[in-house]
Design an enzyme around this catalytic site. Structure first.
Site: not given
Length: 259
Positions: A67, A110
């Protein structure tokens, strides 16, 4: 597709919808606008009857190396709650068409969560997976603890989540995270071939199979069996079932129309 995206590349190839993460300078770090674009593209492909399967990949050296930490470093709990941080991730899980992922380089944080949203995963032999969130004082929040545990079991998931340790491509194959390993230079080509094979199957059958398999992950056997049986019966009301069985009897290849 005519829509212009800033953070992903989107195209169609025959019966396939292709989505490629396109922030190669930051190893395709995933930020909120990128997730929104991925969801938008997937929902457009979902609504397009000419698209029968979706291929998800990353441009450059990595699938997605995590992320975008800069984006969230100063957020607090209420920011996340009011923004409903993971609503787009929840909608990704509602896509009915098969999603086939191609992972090279890093799929971390992520990026690993996004890979786990795929129904099948093909990986280059240099791929590395992992959840390093614990090293930042946080944890996965877009399904990582849940999907990884359901795939590999409690003890392995605990080890990888507690330590942030990387998972090699070979270990990911051994644990059932990925379907097969492919040489990096052939990864996208071979993933597309696999997706084309799925795209040429009866679309309603594929849709119902995906629903039944996902149901089996989260429910007792008897509930999963009920859904399987219902879907089996329903397929006998499709034109594709008639065509498939007629083609078998006539010893020819079926021409499925998704009806």
């Amino acid at each position: 597709m005519s829509k212009n995206y800033e953070l992903i590349e989107v195209s169609k190839q025959g019966k396939l919808g292709l989505i490629a993460l396109n922030r190669p300078k930051v190893l395709n770090a995933i930020n909120r606008p990128m997730v929104s674009e991925i969801l938008d593209a997937m929902e457009n492909f979902e609504a397009d009857s000419s698209v029968r399967a979706i291929v998800l990949s990353g441009k450059g050296r990595a699938f997605a190396a995590g992320a975008d930490i800069d984006e969230m470093a100063n957020d607090n709990a209420i920011d996340f709650e009011l923004r409903n941080q993971f609503k787009d991730w929840d909608r990704l899980a509602m896509i009915k068409k098969p999603i086939i992922g191609a992972v090279q380089g890093f799929a971390l944080g992520g990026g690993f969560e996004l890979a786990l949203c795929c129904d099948m995963l093909y990986a280059a032999d240099d791929a590395e997976f992992g959840f390093p969130e614990v090293n930042l004082g946080v944890m996965p929040g877009a399904g990582g603890t849940q999907r990884l545990t359901k795939l590999v079991g409690k003890t392995r998931a605990m080890e990888w989540l507690f330590t942030g340790k990387r998972i090699s491509a070979r270990e990911a194959l051994h644990c059932g995270i990925v379907n097969t390993l492919i040489a990096k230079e052939l990864l996208l080509e071979e993933t597309i071939k696999a997706a084309e094979l799925i795209a040429n199957q009866a679309p309603v059958s594929i849709r119902f199979i995906k629903e039944a398999v996902l149901k089996s992950v989260d429910t007792p056997l008897n509930e999963g069996m009920e859904l399987e049986r219902k879907n089996f019966y329903l397929l006998f009301s499709t034109e594709d079932q008639k065509e498939g069985m007629r083609a078998f009897i006539e010893k020819r290849k079926p021409e499925f129309k998704g009806k």
